[in-house]
Design a protein around this motif. Structure first.
Motif, PDB file in Angstrom:
ATOM      1  N   LYS A  53       0.048   2.898  -0.421  1.00  0.00           N
ATOM      2  CA  LYS A  53       0.073   1.635   0.079  1.00  0.00           C
ATOM      3  C   LYS A  53      -0.078   0.773  -1.073  1.00  0.00           C
ATOM      4  O   LYS A  53       0.363  -0.602  -0.896  1.00  0.00           O
ATOM      5  CB  LYS A  53      -1.199   1.482   0.882  1.00  0.00           C
ATOM      6  CG  LYS A  53      -0.805   2.162   2.272  1.00  0.00           C
ATOM      7  CD  LYS A  53      -0.062   1.346   3.402  1.00  0.00           C
ATOM      8  CE  LYS A  53      -0.628   0.220   4.039  1.00  0.00           C
ATOM      9  NZ  LYS A  53       0.105  -0.612   4.865  1.00  0.00           N
TER      10      LYS A  53
ATOM     11  N   GLU B  91       5.628  -5.356  -3.365  1.00  0.00           N
ATOM     12  CA  GLU B  91       5.960  -6.650  -2.348  1.00  0.00           C
ATOM     13  C   GLU B  91       5.325  -7.925  -3.203  1.00  0.00           C
ATOM     14  O   GLU B  91       5.978  -8.954  -2.935  1.00  0.00           O
ATOM     15  CB  GLU B  91       4.957  -6.315  -1.070  1.00  0.00           C
ATOM     16  CG  GLU B  91       5.366  -7.258  -0.054  1.00  0.00           C
ATOM     17  CD  GLU B  91       6.975  -7.544   0.353  1.00  0.00           C
ATOM     18  OE1 GLU B  91       7.766  -6.749   0.172  1.00  0.00           O
ATOM     19  OE2 GLU B  91       7.233  -8.704   0.760  1.00  0.00           O
TER      20      GLU B  91
ATOM     21  N   ARG C 285       0.530   0.669  -3.953  1.00  0.00           N
ATOM     22  CA  ARG C 285       1.959   0.742  -4.786  1.00  0.00           C
ATOM     23  C   ARG C 285       2.857  -0.278  -4.081  1.00  0.00           C
ATOM     24  O   ARG C 285       3.447  -1.253  -4.554  1.00  0.00           O
ATOM     25  CB  ARG C 285       2.781   1.876  -4.984  1.00  0.00           C
ATOM     26  CG  ARG C 285       1.769   2.787  -6.199  1.00  0.00           C
ATOM     27  CD  ARG C 285       2.906   3.991  -6.286  1.00  0.00           C
ATOM     28  NE  ARG C 285       2.082   4.834  -7.258  1.00  0.00           N
ATOM     29  CZ  ARG C 285       2.534   5.983  -7.714  1.00  0.00           C
ATOM     30  NH1 ARG C 285       3.772   6.252  -7.238  1.00  0.00           N
ATOM     31  NH2 ARG C 285       2.032   6.730  -8.868  1.00  0.00           N
ATOM     32  N   ASP C 286       2.979  -0.027  -2.763  1.00  0.00           N
ATOM     33  CA  ASP C 286       3.826  -0.893  -1.726  1.00  0.00           C
ATOM     34  C   ASP C 286       3.421  -2.377  -2.025  1.00  0.00           C
ATOM     35  O   ASP C 286       4.156  -3.286  -1.931  1.00  0.00           O
ATOM     36  CB  ASP C 286       3.762  -0.437  -0.465  1.00  0.00           C
ATOM     37  CG  ASP C 286       4.912   0.631  -0.235  1.00  0.00           C
ATOM     38  OD1 ASP C 286       5.535   1.258  -1.337  1.00  0.00           O
ATOM     39  OD2 ASP C 286       4.845   1.206   1.068  1.00  0.00           O
TER      40      ASP C 286
END
Ligand code: PTJ
Length: 246
Positions: free
Chosen positions: A13, A20, A15-16
């Motif tokens: 999460k 983003e 990393r995401d």
């Protein structure tokens, strides 16, 4: 879509969120590399807040409550990893929020200001910097006269050693959040919290809510009882012990 039951869900999460952040122009690509280095240290810690880090959090909160003008510095990584928590921490500590960037551009500074405001910040310093930190040549030298420039303690999550040194030389106290206990930042800061920002900041909020009713004398005792060099040695010992048992 990340499966919630994935054993590395929390890490994925983060990393995401950073990827983003890059797409939105808030985080820089170099921030992904910096996060990867942090992840490696976090892995060695067992991805948990270790006891010496908790002691450092307690001392940092006590320090930030006892001084008159604390400031929380925000960069492109922390703006996407824990924006709501940074705003909440600044509220509970009565600290100012200032955008301070290594890879500075007005556009990024404005985007980070917008992120913080979206999460409830009323005032964000550092978008139009009016002063410079003496002895620092990077873009991080650009600060707000009413923010970091006049502040007495600066919380610097994910820092480069140069600014920490310059801030300390200018007579300020620096609280660093850095997973790398060997970095120049960690060694130079007044207090180093060797923990992931995503755990350290919420824990700081909890401790601050608890410490708000303490007397100045009690807070000062907590600050005086803390020694950063000893604490960093304890942090390294935790890593060594964990490696031995693996
Ligand atoms: O947004 P900008 O323009 O200010 O740029 C931000 C980066 C992160 C690119 C810039 O500050 C940078 O290059 O930082 P450094 O010098 O690579 O230092 C980052 C430090 O933070 C390293 O010692 C990492 O181990 C540590 N770190 C990385 N991720 C985390 C972390 N510490 C705590 N929590 C993390 N999630």
């Amino acid at each position: 879509m990340l499966p919630r039951d994935h054993p590395r869900y929390a890490s994925l999460k983060q990393r995401d969120a950073l990827v983003e952040g890059v797409r939105e122009g808030v985080t820089v690509l170099q921030g992904l590399i910096a996060h990867g280095r942090g992840e490696a240290f976090d892995y060695l810690l067992g991805e948990r807040t270790v006891v010496p880090a908790l002691r450092a959090i307690e001392a940092s909160v006590a320090l930030m409550l006892v001084v008159s003008d604390p400031v929380v510095s925000v960069n492109g990584n922390t703006a996407v990893l824990c924006p709501r928590e940074l705003v909440e921490l600044s509220d509970v500590l009565g600290a100012k929020l200032e955008v301070n960037l290594f890879y500075r551009s007005s556009e990024r500074a404005e985007k980070i200001e917008a992120v913080l405001k979206k999460h409830g910040a009323e005032k964000v310093y550092g978008v139009s910097p009016s002063e410079e930190i003496v002895g620092l040549s990077s873009e991080r030298r650009k600060v707000d006269r009413d923010g970091i420039f006049s502040g007495d303690v600066v919380l610097v999550p994910l820092e480069d050693g140069d600014r920490t040194e310059a801030l300390v030389k200018s007579g300020k106290k620096v609280v660093a959040i850095d997973l790398n206990p060997l970095s120049r930042t960690s060694k130079t800061a007044t207090i180093t919290i060797m923990d992931n920002v995503v755990r350290a900041v919420p824990t700081m909020i909890e401790i601050a809510s608890e410490y708000k009713d303490k007397s100045r004398d009690d807070l000062q005792k907590i600050v005086d009882g803390f020694d950063n060099k000893v604490n960093l040695e304890e942090c390294l010992r935790v890593i060594l012990e964990r490696l031995k048992t693996q």
